[in-house]
Design an enzyme around this catalytic site. Structure first.
Site, PDB file in Angstrom:
ATOM      1  N   HIS A  67       0.855  -1.179   0.000  1.00 48.90           N
ATOM      2  CA  HIS A  67       0.000   0.000   0.000  1.00 48.90           C
ATOM      3  C   HIS A  67       0.896   1.236   0.000  1.00 48.90           C
ATOM      4  O   HIS A  67       1.651   1.447   0.946  1.00 48.90           O
ATOM      5  CB  HIS A  67      -0.909   0.004   1.231  1.00 48.90           C
ATOM      6  CG  HIS A  67      -1.884  -1.120   1.237  1.00 48.90           C
ATOM      7  ND1 HIS A  67      -1.522  -2.427   1.486  1.00 48.90           N
ATOM      8  CD2 HIS A  67      -3.205  -1.138   0.995  1.00 48.90           C
ATOM      9  CE1 HIS A  67      -2.593  -3.194   1.408  1.00 48.90           C
ATOM     10  NE2 HIS A  67      -3.625  -2.445   1.114  1.00 48.90           N
ATOM     11  N   HIS A 106      -1.767  -6.251  -5.070  1.00 50.82           N
ATOM     12  CA  HIS A 106      -2.099  -7.524  -4.433  1.00 50.82           C
ATOM     13  C   HIS A 106      -1.629  -8.662  -5.335  1.00 50.82           C
ATOM     14  O   HIS A 106      -1.817  -8.603  -6.550  1.00 50.82           O
ATOM     15  CB  HIS A 106      -3.611  -7.678  -4.255  1.00 50.82           C
ATOM     16  CG  HIS A 106      -4.239  -6.595  -3.465  1.00 50.82           C
ATOM     17  ND1 HIS A 106      -4.586  -5.386  -4.013  1.00 50.82           N
ATOM     18  CD2 HIS A 106      -4.583  -6.534  -2.163  1.00 50.82           C
ATOM     19  CE1 HIS A 106      -5.129  -4.623  -3.076  1.00 50.82           C
ATOM     20  NE2 HIS A 106      -5.142  -5.295  -1.948  1.00 50.82           N
TER      21      HIS A 106
END
Length: 98
Positions: free
Chosen positions: A13, A38
């Site tokens: 992130h 991801h």
């Protein structure tokens, strides 16, 4: 669905520009520009990627001071766009949940 503690799911992130606003009730709203990556792997040895999905947007956090501690009381992500199979990465088929 197993996300927390799933050794086969890896994420990153990245936070960019942030905007802070003090609200009328004294809480603080923070909008963060965000890019998330991801990857879901076939096994815990992480040798083969079976799915990946990335997203770009803004995530809003609201903090409120309660008993002299600042607490996170709200998280509200908004996606502007995503790449690959983001939702398939986060929600694997039933047979992939073991």
């Amino acid at each position: 669905m197993k996300l927390l503690g799933d050794a086969r799911l890896k994420t990153q992130h990245f936070l960019g520009v942030s905007k802070w606003v003090v609200l009328d009730d004294g809480s603080v709203q923070v909008d963060h520009q965000i890019r998330v990556a991801h990857q879901r792997y076939k096994n815990e040895e992480l040798t083969e990627v079976v799915n990946k999905g990335h997203a770009h947007g803004v995530t809003q956090h609201v903090y409120k001071k309660i008993d002299s501690l600042w607490l996170l009381i709200c998280v509200a992500p908004r996606l502007n766009w995503f790449e690959h199979d983001l939702f398939g990465t986060l929600n694997p088929p039933e047979g992939d949940l073991e």
